[in-house]
Write a protein that holds these residues in place. Sequence first.
Motif, PDB file in Angstrom:
ATOM      1  N   VAL B 289       0.858  -1.187   0.000  1.00  0.00           N
ATOM      2  CA  VAL B 289       0.000   0.000   0.000  1.00  0.00           C
ATOM      3  C   VAL B 289       0.892   1.235   0.000  1.00  0.00           C
ATOM      4  CG1 VAL B 289      -1.738   1.304   1.275  1.00  0.00           C
ATOM      5  CG2 VAL B 289      -1.827  -1.208   1.243  1.00  0.00           C
ATOM      6  N   ALA B 290       0.702   2.105  -0.976  1.00  0.00           N
ATOM      7  CA  ALA B 290       1.493   3.350  -1.031  1.00  0.00           C
ATOM      8  C   ALA B 290       0.697   4.446  -0.334  1.00  0.00           C
ATOM      9  CB  ALA B 290       1.787   3.711  -2.489  1.00  0.00           C
ATOM     10  N   TRP B 291       1.093   4.751   0.922  1.00  0.00           N
ATOM     11  CA  TRP B 291       0.381   5.797   1.690  1.00  0.00           C
ATOM     12  C   TRP B 291       0.770   7.183   1.191  1.00  0.00           C
ATOM     13  CZ3 TRP B 291      -3.394   3.755   4.384  1.00  0.00           C
ATOM     14  CH2 TRP B 291      -3.254   2.481   4.959  1.00  0.00           C
ATOM     15  N   GLU B 292       1.996   7.287   0.712  1.00  0.00           N
ATOM     16  CA  GLU B 292       2.473   8.577   0.193  1.00  0.00           C
ATOM     17  C   GLU B 292       2.418   8.550  -1.331  1.00  0.00           C
ATOM     18  OE1 GLU B 292       3.182  11.074   2.137  1.00  0.00           O
ATOM     19  OE2 GLU B 292       2.962   9.904   3.994  1.00  0.00           O
ATOM     20  N   PRO B 293       2.115   9.651  -2.001  1.00  0.00           N
ATOM     21  CA  PRO B 293       1.722  10.924  -1.417  1.00  0.00           C
ATOM     22  C   PRO B 293       0.326  10.847  -0.769  1.00  0.00           C
ATOM     23  CG  PRO B 293       1.495  10.989  -3.799  1.00  0.00           C
ATOM     24  CD  PRO B 293       2.143   9.691  -3.482  1.00  0.00           C
ATOM     25  N   ALA B 294       0.173  11.574   0.328  1.00  0.00           N
ATOM     26  CA  ALA B 294      -1.044  11.485   1.128  1.00  0.00           C
ATOM     27  C   ALA B 294      -2.269  11.999   0.376  1.00  0.00           C
ATOM     28  CB  ALA B 294      -0.848  12.267   2.423  1.00  0.00           C
ATOM     29  N   ASP B 295      -2.041  12.791  -0.656  1.00  0.00           N
ATOM     30  CA  ASP B 295      -3.204  13.331  -1.375  1.00  0.00           C
ATOM     31  C   ASP B 295      -3.620  12.479  -2.577  1.00  0.00           C
ATOM     32  OD1 ASP B 295      -1.088  13.822  -3.013  1.00  0.00           O
ATOM     33  OD2 ASP B 295      -1.503  15.958  -3.314  1.00  0.00           O
ATOM     34  N   ARG B 296      -2.960  11.321  -2.748  1.00  0.00           N
ATOM     35  CA  ARG B 296      -3.416  10.431  -3.837  1.00  0.00           C
ATOM     36  C   ARG B 296      -4.673   9.696  -3.378  1.00  0.00           C
ATOM     37  NH1 ARG B 296      -2.615   4.765  -5.683  1.00  0.00           N
ATOM     38  NH2 ARG B 296      -1.530   4.421  -3.716  1.00  0.00           N
ATOM     39  N   ASP B 297      -5.748   9.876  -4.089  1.00  0.00           N
ATOM     40  CA  ASP B 297      -6.976   9.182  -3.738  1.00  0.00           C
ATOM     41  C   ASP B 297      -7.020   7.862  -4.508  1.00  0.00           C
ATOM     42  OD1 ASP B 297      -9.504   8.664  -2.714  1.00  0.00           O
ATOM     43  OD2 ASP B 297     -10.486   9.572  -4.451  1.00  0.00           O
ATOM     44  N   PHE B 298      -7.156   6.747  -3.784  1.00  0.00           N
ATOM     45  CA  PHE B 298      -7.386   5.477  -4.478  1.00  0.00           C
ATOM     46  C   PHE B 298      -8.564   4.769  -3.825  1.00  0.00           C
ATOM     47  CE2 PHE B 298      -4.051   4.598  -1.287  1.00  0.00           C
ATOM     48  CZ  PHE B 298      -4.567   3.501  -0.611  1.00  0.00           C
ATOM     49  N   ILE B 299      -9.192   3.901  -4.572  1.00  0.00           N
ATOM     50  CA  ILE B 299     -10.398   3.239  -4.066  1.00  0.00           C
ATOM     51  C   ILE B 299     -10.039   2.431  -2.811  1.00  0.00           C
ATOM     52  CG2 ILE B 299     -12.259   1.604  -4.584  1.00  0.00           C
ATOM     53  CD1 ILE B 299     -11.738   2.229  -7.597  1.00  0.00           C
ATOM     54  N   GLY B 300     -10.784   2.656  -1.733  1.00  0.00           N
ATOM     55  CA  GLY B 300     -10.562   1.938  -0.487  1.00  0.00           C
ATOM     56  C   GLY B 300      -9.660   2.664   0.485  1.00  0.00           C
ATOM     57  N   ARG B 301      -9.077   3.766   0.069  1.00  0.00           N
ATOM     58  CA  ARG B 301      -8.088   4.456   0.912  1.00  0.00           C
ATOM     59  C   ARG B 301      -8.671   4.858   2.270  1.00  0.00           C
ATOM     60  NH1 ARG B 301      -3.019   8.041  -0.346  1.00  0.00           N
ATOM     61  NH2 ARG B 301      -2.467   8.402   1.827  1.00  0.00           N
ATOM     62  N   ALA B 302      -9.830   5.491   2.243  1.00  0.00           N
ATOM     63  CA  ALA B 302     -10.404   5.998   3.495  1.00  0.00           C
ATOM     64  C   ALA B 302     -10.611   4.852   4.480  1.00  0.00           C
ATOM     65  CB  ALA B 302     -11.716   6.714   3.204  1.00  0.00           C
ATOM     66  N   ALA B 303     -11.112   3.739   3.972  1.00  0.00           N
ATOM     67  CA  ALA B 303     -11.397   2.594   4.852  1.00  0.00           C
ATOM     68  C   ALA B 303     -10.120   2.028   5.468  1.00  0.00           C
ATOM     69  CB  ALA B 303     -12.134   1.516   4.054  1.00  0.00           C
ATOM     70  N   ILE B 304      -9.076   1.852   4.677  1.00  0.00           N
ATOM     71  CA  ILE B 304      -7.873   1.242   5.264  1.00  0.00           C
ATOM     72  C   ILE B 304      -7.088   2.249   6.107  1.00  0.00           C
ATOM     73  CG2 ILE B 304      -7.699  -0.666   3.615  1.00  0.00           C
ATOM     74  CD1 ILE B 304      -5.409   0.784   2.243  1.00  0.00           C
ATOM     75  N   GLU B 305      -7.273   3.540   5.860  1.00  0.00           N
ATOM     76  CA  GLU B 305      -6.629   4.523   6.742  1.00  0.00           C
ATOM     77  C   GLU B 305      -7.217   4.463   8.149  1.00  0.00           C
ATOM     78  OE1 GLU B 305      -6.590   8.415   4.951  1.00  0.00           O
ATOM     79  OE2 GLU B 305      -4.562   8.071   4.176  1.00  0.00           O
ATOM     80  N   ARG B 306      -8.528   4.265   8.219  1.00  0.00           N
ATOM     81  CA  ARG B 306      -9.158   4.111   9.538  1.00  0.00           C
ATOM     82  C   ARG B 306      -8.607   2.873  10.235  1.00  0.00           C
ATOM     83  NH1 ARG B 306     -13.684   5.830   6.661  1.00  0.00           N
ATOM     84  NH2 ARG B 306     -14.436   3.709   6.296  1.00  0.00           N
ATOM     85  N   GLN B 307      -8.484   1.779   9.473  1.00  0.00           N
ATOM     86  CA  GLN B 307      -8.001   0.539  10.076  1.00  0.00           C
ATOM     87  C   GLN B 307      -6.531   0.652  10.495  1.00  0.00           C
ATOM     88  OE1 GLN B 307      -7.532  -3.026   7.610  1.00  0.00           O
ATOM     89  NE2 GLN B 307      -8.805  -4.099   9.082  1.00  0.00           N
ATOM     90  N   ARG B 308      -5.792   1.426   9.747  1.00  0.00           N
ATOM     91  CA  ARG B 308      -4.364   1.603  10.028  1.00  0.00           C
ATOM     92  C   ARG B 308      -4.149   2.134  11.437  1.00  0.00           C
ATOM     93  NH1 ARG B 308      -0.559   5.914   6.767  1.00  0.00           N
ATOM     94  NH2 ARG B 308       1.453   4.936   7.175  1.00  0.00           N
ATOM     95  N   GLU B 309      -5.065   2.960  11.890  1.00  0.00           N
ATOM     96  CA  GLU B 309      -4.925   3.573  13.212  1.00  0.00           C
ATOM     97  C   GLU B 309      -5.487   2.709  14.326  1.00  0.00           C
ATOM     98  OE1 GLU B 309      -6.903   7.182  12.263  1.00  0.00           O
ATOM     99  OE2 GLU B 309      -5.301   7.708  10.854  1.00  0.00           O
ATOM    100  N   SER B 310      -6.158   1.629  13.950  1.00  0.00           N
ATOM    101  CA  SER B 310      -6.810   0.800  14.956  1.00  0.00           C
ATOM    102  C   SER B 310      -5.799  -0.103  15.658  1.00  0.00           C
ATOM    103  CB  SER B 310      -7.901  -0.030  14.253  1.00  0.00           C
ATOM    104  OG  SER B 310      -8.047  -1.267  14.892  1.00  0.00           O
ATOM    105  N   ALA B 311      -5.907  -0.167  16.979  1.00  0.00           N
ATOM    106  CA  ALA B 311      -4.945  -0.936  17.775  1.00  0.00           C
ATOM    107  C   ALA B 311      -5.251  -2.425  17.763  1.00  0.00           C
ATOM    108  CB  ALA B 311      -4.940  -0.422  19.206  1.00  0.00           C
ATOM    109  N   ASP B 312      -6.474  -2.807  17.430  1.00  0.00           N
ATOM    110  CA  ASP B 312      -6.823  -4.230  17.498  1.00  0.00           C
ATOM    111  C   ASP B 312      -6.798  -4.906  16.121  1.00  0.00           C
ATOM    112  OD1 ASP B 312      -8.976  -2.984  16.485  1.00  0.00           O
ATOM    113  OD2 ASP B 312     -10.426  -3.715  17.978  1.00  0.00           O
ATOM    114  N   ARG B 313      -6.067  -4.300  15.212  1.00  0.00           N
ATOM    115  CA  ARG B 313      -5.910  -4.904  13.889  1.00  0.00           C
ATOM    116  C   ARG B 313      -5.214  -6.264  14.009  1.00  0.00           C
ATOM    117  NH1 ARG B 313      -1.649  -2.989   9.738  1.00  0.00           N
ATOM    118  NH2 ARG B 313      -1.578  -1.052  10.891  1.00  0.00           N
TER     119      ARG B 313
END
Lengths: 130, 397
Positions: B289-313
Amino acid sequence: MSELPGDLLYTNDHEWLRREDDGSVTIGITGHAATSLGDLVYVELPEVGQDVELGGEMAVVESVKAASDVYAPVAGSVAAVNEELADDPEKINADPYGDGWIVRMKIEGLDESELMSPDAYQQLLDELDD
Amino acid sequence: MTDNVTDLSGNQGQRGGRRYSLSPFFCFSERSNYMGSRTPHYDKHVEAGARIVDFGGWDMPLHYGSQKEEHQAVRQNAGVFDVSHMTIVDLCGNRAREFLRFLVANDVAKLKEYGKALYTCMLNEDGGVIDDLIVYYISDTDYRMVVNASTREKDLAWISKHAGAFDVDVVERAELAMIAVQGPRARELAAPCIAAEYRDAAMALRPFFGMDAGDWFIARTGYTGEDGWEIVMPAAAAHGVWDRLLAAGVEPCGLGARDTLRLEAAMNLYGSDMDETISPLEAGLEWTVAWEPADRDFIGRAAIERQRESADRRRFVGLLLEDKGVLRNHQKIVVEGFGEGEITSGGFSPTIGRSIALARVPAGDYDRAQVEVRGKLLNVRIVKTPFVRNGQVRIDV
């Protein structure tokens, strides 16, 4: 497919039985079963002395492909298991009717009407090939 | 006796009870009166004595006699796999680059050199994996994608649905054949099959690069953890190349060996290790997953960004079985104090001589667990993957 040993009895579930002189039977899986499973990698054997009922789970053979139960074709108690399969399960692929035997059972009696002759089993295999 | 795929009498599920079924995407059923799609190599498989099984609607070779020998041939020498069932898709258009930056989670902007390959997931809006695939960079307006066979229809529908807005042409290349030649001697033994004018360039390909070679496409990629090529060619060339490779001593290898090789290399299998309900972050694929550049919008980005911050992943880990037995897909993992997990790909490793697995397990810091096998708890150790790479065992056994 190679020739089936003529002195054995067979089951629908692709197992074979040999009647030994002391009244016990030796059990294994057929060459067809071994080929279908592919290379064997692990065999789980029962305990010696364990009682097994007809159709009960007697052993588990695991190949590269899948785990398969071996069901007891006769009721009895386990007299011996082929310990060499623990280190070399592929003996079953290499020599299913000889070094690849799985279990020897002490039995009360054998109801041969439930088992198949080599000819009958060969016929079953021929039908599977069609 | 019965096995988990079909019972040996040919009766599905007659005995009931426990079943350790393989993933639906790696589920073989014995061929019977049913004819699936056939690749250009089909007759060659039959000629070589293949056991043919149904794989996602394709009649494919499971093995040609011994899966273990095929596996060892790839680790020690060279093997060839028919992968013509896989789906090749060419993307063309002025905005092809922009389209792919939106379509997939890795960033094709990383691709700047001709022929460079990129492994990536294609996600849905929820961050689930629609498929994993390889993209080859031809130019900013031309890309080639290779996607899975079992996901062909939904992939093509998804790609086409989004391509319209970018005015990108999506062309499936079903007429092409593809083989994978893999193993330490694969390139050396396969080189004579390549037209003389392209041979030196093919031998000079760096890992994870591809090139056009007339109407062929040759890439130094694979799914085994060994060196080698994947070669796309017109179907008419398929038989001749197959015969030459076998004559050169390259072992024909089936789907069975392909699965144990990729498991040892800890390469994910779509449908087993991840699917549309699993994000790349819980399938060990965050590196794609290429997180950078942060302004690149790709399908599913918002959902996996939320999960990225989750501690119980959940973690995605490699397991080595310390007790006797064989780990299989879907077996339950018990981690005392942390919860339960599941084996996503399990099997016997011919190279290590022990059972290994990939598994999704609860979040937490631990390195041991237990796996439930036929009602017993067996001990497993969490190990750093890959298990095997380039013929060498890479874990402490």
